[in-house]
Structure formats: structure tokens, C-alpha cells
Scaffold this motif. Structure first.
Motif, PDB file in Angstrom:
ATOM      1  N   ALA A 177       3.997   4.257   5.154  1.00  0.00           N
ATOM      2  CA  ALA A 177       3.015   3.329   5.729  1.00  0.00           C
ATOM      3  C   ALA A 177       2.440   3.892   7.022  1.00  0.00           C
ATOM      4  CB  ALA A 177       3.669   1.974   5.984  1.00  0.00           C
ATOM      5  N   ASN A 178       3.282   4.499   7.838  1.00  0.00           N
ATOM      6  CA  ASN A 178       2.827   5.118   9.083  1.00  0.00           C
ATOM      7  C   ASN A 178       1.865   6.263   8.785  1.00  0.00           C
ATOM      8  OD1 ASN A 178       2.697   5.601  11.850  1.00  0.00           O
ATOM      9  ND2 ASN A 178       4.404   7.039  11.772  1.00  0.00           N
ATOM     10  N   LYS A 179       2.179   7.056   7.770  1.00  0.00           N
ATOM     11  CA  LYS A 179       1.296   8.168   7.373  1.00  0.00           C
ATOM     12  C   LYS A 179      -0.056   7.637   6.906  1.00  0.00           C
ATOM     13  CE  LYS A 179       1.128  12.305   4.517  1.00  0.00           C
ATOM     14  NZ  LYS A 179       0.800  13.168   5.632  1.00  0.00           N
ATOM     15  N   LEU A 180      -0.044   6.557   6.127  1.00  0.00           N
ATOM     16  CA  LEU A 180      -1.293   5.963   5.658  1.00  0.00           C
ATOM     17  C   LEU A 180      -2.144   5.461   6.822  1.00  0.00           C
ATOM     18  CD1 LEU A 180      -0.161   3.945   2.525  1.00  0.00           C
ATOM     19  CD2 LEU A 180      -1.582   5.993   2.563  1.00  0.00           C
ATOM     20  N   LEU A 181      -1.496   4.826   7.798  1.00  0.00           N
ATOM     21  CA  LEU A 181      -2.231   4.354   8.973  1.00  0.00           C
ATOM     22  C   LEU A 181      -2.867   5.512   9.726  1.00  0.00           C
ATOM     23  CD1 LEU A 181       0.011   1.547  10.470  1.00  0.00           C
ATOM     24  CD2 LEU A 181      -2.323   1.337   9.619  1.00  0.00           C
ATOM     25  N   LYS A 182      -2.122   6.581   9.904  1.00  0.00           N
ATOM     26  CA  LYS A 182      -2.662   7.750  10.603  1.00  0.00           C
ATOM     27  C   LYS A 182      -3.830   8.356   9.841  1.00  0.00           C
ATOM     28  CE  LYS A 182       1.536   9.030  13.054  1.00  0.00           C
ATOM     29  NZ  LYS A 182       2.575  10.054  13.233  1.00  0.00           N
ATOM     30  N   GLN A 183      -3.718   8.417   8.514  1.00  0.00           N
ATOM     31  CA  GLN A 183      -4.812   8.941   7.696  1.00  0.00           C
ATOM     32  C   GLN A 183      -6.049   8.054   7.820  1.00  0.00           C
ATOM     33  OE1 GLN A 183      -3.350   9.226   3.677  1.00  0.00           O
ATOM     34  NE2 GLN A 183      -2.454  11.250   4.005  1.00  0.00           N
TER      35      GLN A 183
ATOM     36  N   CYS B 196       0.836  -1.202   0.000  1.00  0.00           N
ATOM     37  CA  CYS B 196       0.000   0.000   0.000  1.00  0.00           C
ATOM     38  C   CYS B 196       0.871   1.253   0.000  1.00  0.00           C
ATOM     39  CB  CYS B 196      -0.916   0.006   1.212  1.00  0.00           C
ATOM     40  SG  CYS B 196      -2.079  -1.357   1.264  1.00  0.00           S
ATOM     41  N   ALA B 197       1.925   1.241   0.786  1.00  0.00           N
ATOM     42  CA  ALA B 197       2.825   2.392   0.854  1.00  0.00           C
ATOM     43  C   ALA B 197       3.524   2.606  -0.482  1.00  0.00           C
ATOM     44  CB  ALA B 197       3.854   2.187   1.966  1.00  0.00           C
ATOM     45  N   PHE B 198       3.906   1.518  -1.128  1.00  0.00           N
ATOM     46  CA  PHE B 198       4.560   1.621  -2.433  1.00  0.00           C
ATOM     47  C   PHE B 198       3.616   2.236  -3.462  1.00  0.00           C
ATOM     48  CE2 PHE B 198       6.037  -0.227  -6.481  1.00  0.00           C
ATOM     49  CZ  PHE B 198       7.326   0.274  -6.475  1.00  0.00           C
ATOM     50  N   SER B 199       2.369   1.796  -3.449  1.00  0.00           N
ATOM     51  CA  SER B 199       1.369   2.337  -4.362  1.00  0.00           C
ATOM     52  C   SER B 199       1.069   3.800  -4.033  1.00  0.00           C
ATOM     53  CB  SER B 199       0.097   1.515  -4.288  1.00  0.00           C
ATOM     54  OG  SER B 199      -0.881   2.033  -5.132  1.00  0.00           O
ATOM     55  N   ALA B 200       1.001   4.123  -2.744  1.00  0.00           N
ATOM     56  CA  ALA B 200       0.723   5.499  -2.328  1.00  0.00           C
ATOM     57  C   ALA B 200       1.835   6.449  -2.761  1.00  0.00           C
ATOM     58  CB  ALA B 200       0.532   5.564  -0.820  1.00  0.00           C
ATOM     59  N   CYS B 201       3.058   5.969  -2.795  1.00  0.00           N
ATOM     60  CA  CYS B 201       4.172   6.809  -3.239  1.00  0.00           C
ATOM     61  C   CYS B 201       4.005   7.219  -4.695  1.00  0.00           C
ATOM     62  CB  CYS B 201       5.498   6.080  -3.059  1.00  0.00           C
ATOM     63  SG  CYS B 201       6.005   5.938  -1.350  1.00  0.00           S
ATOM     64  N   LYS B 202       3.307   6.393  -5.464  1.00  0.00           N
ATOM     65  CA  LYS B 202       3.087   6.709  -6.870  1.00  0.00           C
ATOM     66  C   LYS B 202       1.874   7.600  -7.082  1.00  0.00           C
ATOM     67  CE  LYS B 202       5.128   2.579  -8.848  1.00  0.00           C
ATOM     68  NZ  LYS B 202       4.892   1.410  -9.701  1.00  0.00           N
ATOM     69  N   HIS B 203       0.823   7.408  -6.285  1.00  0.00           N
ATOM     70  CA  HIS B 203      -0.459   8.032  -6.597  1.00  0.00           C
ATOM     71  C   HIS B 203      -0.926   9.097  -5.604  1.00  0.00           C
ATOM     72  CE1 HIS B 203      -0.941   5.123  -9.775  1.00  0.00           C
ATOM     73  NE2 HIS B 203      -0.635   4.160  -8.916  1.00  0.00           N
ATOM     74  N   ASN B 204      -0.407   9.113  -4.390  1.00  0.00           N
ATOM     75  CA  ASN B 204      -0.832  10.070  -3.372  1.00  0.00           C
ATOM     76  C   ASN B 204       0.233  11.161  -3.252  1.00  0.00           C
ATOM     77  OD1 ASN B 204      -1.302  11.403  -0.873  1.00  0.00           O
ATOM     78  ND2 ASN B 204      -2.416   9.633  -0.115  1.00  0.00           N
ATOM     79  N   LYS B 205      -0.154  12.391  -3.511  1.00  0.00           N
ATOM     80  CA  LYS B 205       0.809  13.505  -3.534  1.00  0.00           C
ATOM     81  C   LYS B 205       1.500  13.688  -2.185  1.00  0.00           C
ATOM     82  CE  LYS B 205       1.190  18.425  -4.370  1.00  0.00           C
ATOM     83  NZ  LYS B 205       0.480  19.683  -4.545  1.00  0.00           N
ATOM     84  N   ALA B 206       0.733  13.645  -1.093  1.00  0.00           N
ATOM     85  CA  ALA B 206       1.317  13.853   0.239  1.00  0.00           C
ATOM     86  C   ALA B 206       2.315  12.745   0.578  1.00  0.00           C
ATOM     87  CB  ALA B 206       0.217  13.917   1.285  1.00  0.00           C
TER      88      ALA B 206
ATOM     89  N   PRO C 274     -15.312  11.803   4.783  1.00  0.00           N
ATOM     90  CA  PRO C 274     -14.594  11.192   3.656  1.00  0.00           C
ATOM     91  C   PRO C 274     -13.206  11.816   3.499  1.00  0.00           C
ATOM     92  CG  PRO C 274     -16.296  12.667   2.857  1.00  0.00           C
ATOM     93  CD  PRO C 274     -16.459  12.588   4.346  1.00  0.00           C
ATOM     94  N   TYR C 275     -12.332  11.092   2.808  1.00  0.00           N
ATOM     95  CA  TYR C 275     -10.972  11.570   2.583  1.00  0.00           C
ATOM     96  C   TYR C 275     -10.997  12.819   1.708  1.00  0.00           C
ATOM     97  CZ  TYR C 275      -6.177  11.788   0.924  1.00  0.00           C
ATOM     98  OH  TYR C 275      -4.917  12.213   0.612  1.00  0.00           O
ATOM     99  N   ASP C 276     -10.264  13.837   2.136  1.00  0.00           N
ATOM    100  CA  ASP C 276     -10.153  15.076   1.372  1.00  0.00           C
ATOM    101  C   ASP C 276      -8.677  15.388   1.200  1.00  0.00           C
ATOM    102  OD1 ASP C 276     -10.451  17.543   0.160  1.00  0.00           O
ATOM    103  OD2 ASP C 276     -11.069  18.579   1.976  1.00  0.00           O
ATOM    104  N   GLU C 277      -8.219  15.363  -0.022  1.00  0.00           N
ATOM    105  CA  GLU C 277      -6.795  15.566  -0.319  1.00  0.00           C
ATOM    106  C   GLU C 277      -6.317  16.944   0.096  1.00  0.00           C
ATOM    107  OE1 GLU C 277      -4.117  15.765  -4.305  1.00  0.00           O
ATOM    108  OE2 GLU C 277      -5.582  14.153  -4.165  1.00  0.00           O
ATOM    109  N   LYS C 278      -7.188  17.931   0.096  1.00  0.00           N
ATOM    110  CA  LYS C 278      -6.806  19.307   0.404  1.00  0.00           C
ATOM    111  C   LYS C 278      -7.044  19.696   1.870  1.00  0.00           C
ATOM    112  CE  LYS C 278      -7.915  20.872  -4.289  1.00  0.00           C
ATOM    113  NZ  LYS C 278      -7.068  19.982  -4.907  1.00  0.00           N
ATOM    114  N   PHE C 279      -7.382  18.704   2.713  1.00  0.00           N
ATOM    115  CA  PHE C 279      -7.654  18.977   4.121  1.00  0.00           C
ATOM    116  C   PHE C 279      -6.386  19.444   4.834  1.00  0.00           C
ATOM    117  CE2 PHE C 279      -7.840  17.649   8.573  1.00  0.00           C
ATOM    118  CZ  PHE C 279      -9.020  18.257   8.960  1.00  0.00           C
ATOM    119  N   ILE C 280      -6.531  20.488   5.660  1.00  0.00           N
ATOM    120  CA  ILE C 280      -5.433  21.003   6.467  1.00  0.00           C
ATOM    121  C   ILE C 280      -5.859  20.944   7.928  1.00  0.00           C
ATOM    122  CG2 ILE C 280      -3.973  22.983   6.991  1.00  0.00           C
ATOM    123  CD1 ILE C 280      -4.336  23.866   4.078  1.00  0.00           C
TER     124      ILE C 280
END
Length: 63
Positions: A38-44, A5-15, A54-60
Motif C-alpha cells: 500500500a505504501n508503494k502504491l501511494l508513492k507511485q 488496492c494493495a491486495f489487488s496490486a499483489c495479483k496484477h502489478n509485478k513490482a 503516465p504510468y510506465d511499468e518499465k520506468f527506472i
């Protein structure tokens, strides 16, 4: 499994891509950078479940 999941997130998730790149640029190993992603994904994921929003990519975060 979480590393895939972390490997895939590195390709597709900007953060996650930014976290990975920042750690690798510091001279750390790529495996360590994947663990950080992977730790960031778990926290998210836990934040999404806990808040019920829902997940919001622009959430601050306010904190």
C-alpha cells in the motif's frame, strides 16, 4: 480501502508482487507485507501526479 488496492496490486502489478513476496519470505506477516505494498502504491500515485507523466511499468528512477 487502500488494503483492497494493495491486495489487488499483489495479483496484477509485478513490482508490488515482488515486494509482497520478498517481505513474506523474510518471515514477516502478510498484513505487514500488504502495508508495504500500500505504501508503494501511494508513492507511485504521488510520483505520477507530481510528474504529470503516465504510468510506465518499465520506468527506472535515476536516483
Amino acid at each position: 480501502m487502500l488494503f483492497l488496492c494493495a491486495f489487488s496490486a499483489c495479483k496484477h502489478n509485478k513490482a508490488c508482487r515482488e515486494v509482497y513476496g520478498r517481505i513474506v519470505l523474510k518471515g514477516k506477516s502478510k498484513k505487514l507485507a500488504l502495508i508495504a505494498v500500500a505504501n508503494k502504491l501511494l508513492k507511485q500515485a504521488f510520483a505520477i501526479v507530481k510528474s504529470g507523466l503516465p504510468y510506465d511499468e518499465k520506468f527506472i528512477s535515476k536516483f
